[in-house]
Design an enzyme around this catalytic site. Structure first.
Site, PDB file in Angstrom:
ATOM      1  N   THR A   1       4.335   1.779   2.350  1.00 37.38           N
ATOM      2  CA  THR A   1       5.627   1.986   1.688  1.00 37.38           C
ATOM      3  C   THR A   1       6.386   3.143   2.326  1.00 37.38           C
ATOM      4  OG1 THR A   1       4.796   1.094  -0.403  1.00 37.38           O
ATOM      5  CG2 THR A   1       6.727   2.528  -0.520  1.00 37.38           C
ATOM      6  N   ALA A   2       5.703   4.267   2.488  1.00 33.68           N
ATOM      7  CA  ALA A   2       6.366   5.439   3.062  1.00 33.68           C
ATOM      8  C   ALA A   2       6.809   5.173   4.497  1.00 33.68           C
ATOM      9  CB  ALA A   2       5.429   6.649   3.011  1.00 33.68           C
TER      10      ALA A   2
ATOM     11  N   GLY B   1       0.827  -1.201   0.000  1.00 32.48           N
ATOM     12  CA  GLY B   1       0.000   0.000   0.000  1.00 32.48           C
ATOM     13  C   GLY B   1       0.864   1.253   0.000  1.00 32.48           C
ATOM     14  N   CYS B   2       0.249   2.369  -0.341  1.00 42.00           N
ATOM     15  CA  CYS B   2       1.012   3.613  -0.438  1.00 42.00           C
ATOM     16  C   CYS B   2       1.524   4.039   0.935  1.00 42.00           C
ATOM     17  CB  CYS B   2       0.158   4.709  -1.070  1.00 42.00           C
ATOM     18  SG  CYS B   2      -1.470   4.934  -0.344  1.00 42.00           S
ATOM     19  N   TYR B   3       0.655   4.090   1.925  1.00 38.99           N
ATOM     20  CA  TYR B   3       1.094   4.491   3.267  1.00 38.99           C
ATOM     21  C   TYR B   3       2.165   3.537   3.818  1.00 38.99           C
ATOM     22  CZ  TYR B   3      -2.858   7.827   3.828  1.00 38.99           C
ATOM     23  OH  TYR B   3      -3.739   8.871   3.714  1.00 38.99           O
TER      24      TYR B   3
END
Lengths: 344, 344, 344, 344
Positions: free
Chosen positions: D151-152, D147-149
């Site tokens: 990953t960060a 997911g995007c979150y």
């Protein structure tokens, strides 16, 4: 190819670096500055870390002659001092500023309020509207890369004017631009809190792109007539949308306008004619070198509304400059410029 | 005053509530809905907690006649069904939709693609462009409150057209609007990711405000000529900036245009003529009922560029509606409408 | 009441003018400047035309003593020089800068990097967090109006800390602010093209509001413990959202947190506890003096997430300053401050 | 390579097309849809004219087996039905949805409120956090792209957790995202007028990326402890900034944190540790596959603030998916992913 960029810390320079970084023929790139010599560029612009970590170099005439191409992306009045002595000394010169665009130095003085470039340098410069001036660009030592607004306006109007489909005598052009066109220097005009949630008109009837557009219409379509051209700032960073209004010549219809545009640009990969659209905007071309054009005739008034969009930093500046470099070096025009629009 | 609002959940309705909440004569306010009866309004819109905590009421004819004023802020085709039977039955009626604006039902059918209101209701409706129609508004039972774009355009052009200072035959009007004008219903056109960082033209030559503007120019300035009018969405919530282009009549100069505007609006507190400006934008009027106007003549073309800005939700909708209510009830026009523009 | 505003050209000053213009007790308002004396204010800020057309006055001590209230909305280090000699000389003094907030001058020196105000003036100043300090504010000659971030943070955390419902030892506070908090002076940090489409953290662990929050937590809740507080710039003009994280004290549940907040603010009209919400944001309070609070406990971690929103220019600056003025003059706190949030 | 994309009309799909268009190994690309079969893609998305003019194909099992790679960029609950029968049948499978990320189907059911994928398919899936799972990704038939979150968050925290430099027991993670993360389907939550000029918290303690982050922390750093993780929508299109707060382990200092990060990612070109910064934001990485990380220790609290930024659509979705494809096919990880951040 050895490439030098003067004025790299401005937005035009940053965009040249962004695009040239992936250009297959750009062997190496040096950045020149008048004020920040020795600074590691990626310390100033950390988004370039691991991409461009070299130090900025001082602007020295002898050093500059060793490059294949020199781009200048400097404020008005700077490249007119740097470039003349480099003409014919080796590097191809591509100027992104307005210093060599206007053939008549009196126009430059009047609209830019600065001292014009030497006349012989102006005479040798070639106007870099790629799709309309390819042959001369290919041979040019010094290219005057077009302004952002003129690029959007001219690409959409020239085919219609040249083929005598619209009336060139009463052109009204209403242009809207993102704020990056104003460059990287902070000012009240570009201060976030007074720019956000605000659409504003500025420099009414006084924008220096007016004589540039008129000169190019005369040059490429043979029509000499003053235009009405206004510029607006909209709260976004990138993009120009130009809406132009013109009366149709007798017995001309929408289909003919579209055909003329399509035929003119049939072999020009960066200009696209978009027919279907219920919302036509700048996100069509965001981050890319495209100029997209949409035309509608109003049967009630017999006038055409001609809309074009570009990314002001790409097709309106660095992208077109690289496109011109490609033409000068007999590369495919699209080399290094095949970025797909971001859209979102 | 007892006030009813039909269509309170839309942006026009929300703005009526915002402004009427501090209106000294608004004794109480009831909200009516066709679909969310019984819902506590501040549960749906929590920003209104402790401000408007009442429940939504169903739309019932008998109930409605007990109010002093009924505002309708509904989609096209709704108020034309609700209001006719209420005319003359007690409440003053103020419709913020387009249902009663066009005097010719054929125009309505063509531009709105819906069934027009009954002819006698249309006949009895008064166009609520306050500064230009005060006497009739004062007597009106049913007010057709102007559209947002027409308000911005007409206030700036009518004085110049009426006094024969500009040519009414070839008007070009290029309007830019914030996205709130599209209402509160989500759609691809108003989806954040496709609207942000995007300036777009939409509904080219087909916007339903075209016949409204033409009708009002005919009504108030006696000129019957089709206009070119285009609309653009810019990435901001509130605000309209309309840029109009017109040829000057012979021997007319900028000073005369400014004088005509100043004289016309000398006693109209909500219209301001702004002379000094190197950046003139919608933040001039954000959140307020002002319409600000700026004019410049281009001596090169002998054309005038006439720029006006409004907050589309205030002067372009709810604010002007309340201004009309004030006129109907012989209150000072500025009652409840003295909000200072937010600017930032 | 005769009101003087020093530093009127900044955003705090503009917002004071916006709000005071409709304050029923503000008989007249004079603006003072150190640098633009004589300028007609509405020529500089044309959005104030017909609203505030007076000229700016020079800052002269003798002149200032004639006012009932003096607001200072000046950069750090200015009001500490102007106000001390005015204490007790007539006007109530309300300082919107940070010059009188920190009781320990060493803290001021360390966090503001400037010379602190005279100690006796600091001693006499009263911290203007209205809901928590009403009695002292009522009697105060000099009010240190709270910072924008502290207002949002303290109003949401103090009730929970004071009633020993959350752990004060390990507070983590993550704040997000619109760009207007940085004031009206252009800089790279607030340059549109580098601020738009960018969310950024800045001044990590170094924001001057950290000691202010810690001092107030100590003052009002008796807890002395360093906090972690970070600040972020988000691409919008107005609004602060502060997200605070705290461990629950043993046997405490969400219901108790909500009750404590509701009880604390039962008689405080500007603080609202919002329970229902699947998207809780700054548009709740845009343009208004509200502070809205939302709390959720995570049963998985036994931690509470406490969220508060304010308009940084209203409740975080000018609005709270006027609220304090109302308290000083025994007016109803809401006088002149009943603006409904714009929401859209 | 023959590439198929299922769910091409969403933003993940559009971004795959944008990036793969210039991928040197992407020989041809076919798009599959469940609902718009036969539509020419560049008629729907006109920004792709002359770039991708093929028609959308129906999703048919037999057709899909002929590809080298199939990307699925579909809503939750779709790829879990399509992909299991394709495992081992030819194409490498890369799923951008959350359907195969959570190893425990009960977690999926709880957090996604949908039926989980078949257990054996989940078992065979490999979590595609490229920098941390390269060996398994290289061999994987089915990749669950992060997911995007997550990953960060994970890229910034894992090195510090794994090397025992920060306390994993009390992690607080405050994430801010642009609106494109919500996809292309219009809703009130993403309606421009309610999203612009608004920073909001949503899905408090309920975001489906919480168990994904916890699972990966357990998998790669061996720590099993619930986290506090909140998500905010900020008014921009692209970008995630995650601010994480953690206590330092005894005798750990900032230098060690930075060293750990630098060493971990020494050979990973897409993760950059940024040391100098007074404003660190998402425009660092706009449009690129970078994850940039910045760390500061607060000596007052002995806590670290760890900040990371990604472009949610690139490193947070399509870019990382292509990076994984590169790993699977033994290509250089950066192949086709060397876009320079736009910054402005």
């Amino acid at each position: 190819m050895k490439i030098g960029i003067i004025g790299a810390t401005g937005y035009g320079g940053l965009e040249l670096i962004r695009l040239l970084h992936n250009h297959p023929e750009a062997q190496y790139i040096d950045l020149f500055t008048s004020s920040e010599e020795g600074i590691q560029f990626s310390n100033k612009y950390t988004h370039l870390m691991n991409i461009y970590d070299q130090a900025l170099l001082p602007i020295e005439h002898n050093r500059l002659t060793g490059y294949d191409v020199i781009f200048t992306s400097t404020p008005s009045g700077v490249s007119s001092e740097i470039l003349p002595s480099l003409i014919g000394r080796g590097p191809k010169l591509i100027d992104l500023s307005g210093d060599f665009r206007l053939k008549n130095p009196i126009d430059y003085e009047q609209w830019y309020q600065k001292t014009p470039a030497p006349l012989d340098a102006i005479d040798r410069s070639v106007y870099g509207l790629t799709e309309w001036n390819e042959a001369l660009i290919n041979q040019a030592s010094l290219i005057a890369n077009p302004g952002c607004y003129p690029t959007a306006v001219l690409l959409s109007l020239l085919p219609l004017l040249k083929e005598n489909l619209i009336d060139g005598e009463n052109l009204i052009i209403d242009a809207k631009s993102g704020v990056s066109g104003a460059g990287n220097k902070p000012s009240q005009m570009t201060h976030f809190s007074e720019t956000n949630e605000n659409t504003a008109i500025y420099k009414i009837h006084q924008h220096q792109h007016i004589p540039e557009i008129e000169q190019a219409i005369s040059m490429f379509a043979g029509i000499t007539s003053p235009i009405t051209f206004t510029t607006h700032l909209v709260p976004m960073t990138r993009g120009i949308l130009a809406t132009s209004y013109a009366s149709l010549k007798p017995n001309v219809n929408e289909k003919q306008l579209i055909s003329a545009l399509k035929e003119t640009y049939a072999n020009h990969p960066f200009v696209r004619i978009i027919e279907q659209s219920n919302k036509f905007g700048t996100n069509q071309v965001y981050g890319s070198n495209f100029c997209d054009i949409h035309v509608k005739v109003d049967p009630r008034t017999n006038r055409a509304t001609i809309v074009s969009v570009i990314d002001n930093l790409v097709k309106g500046a660095a992208g077109q400059a690289i496109q011109n470099m490609n033409v000068q070096f007999n590369l495919n025009q699209t080399t290094g410029l095949q970025q797909v629009p971001l859209f979102i």
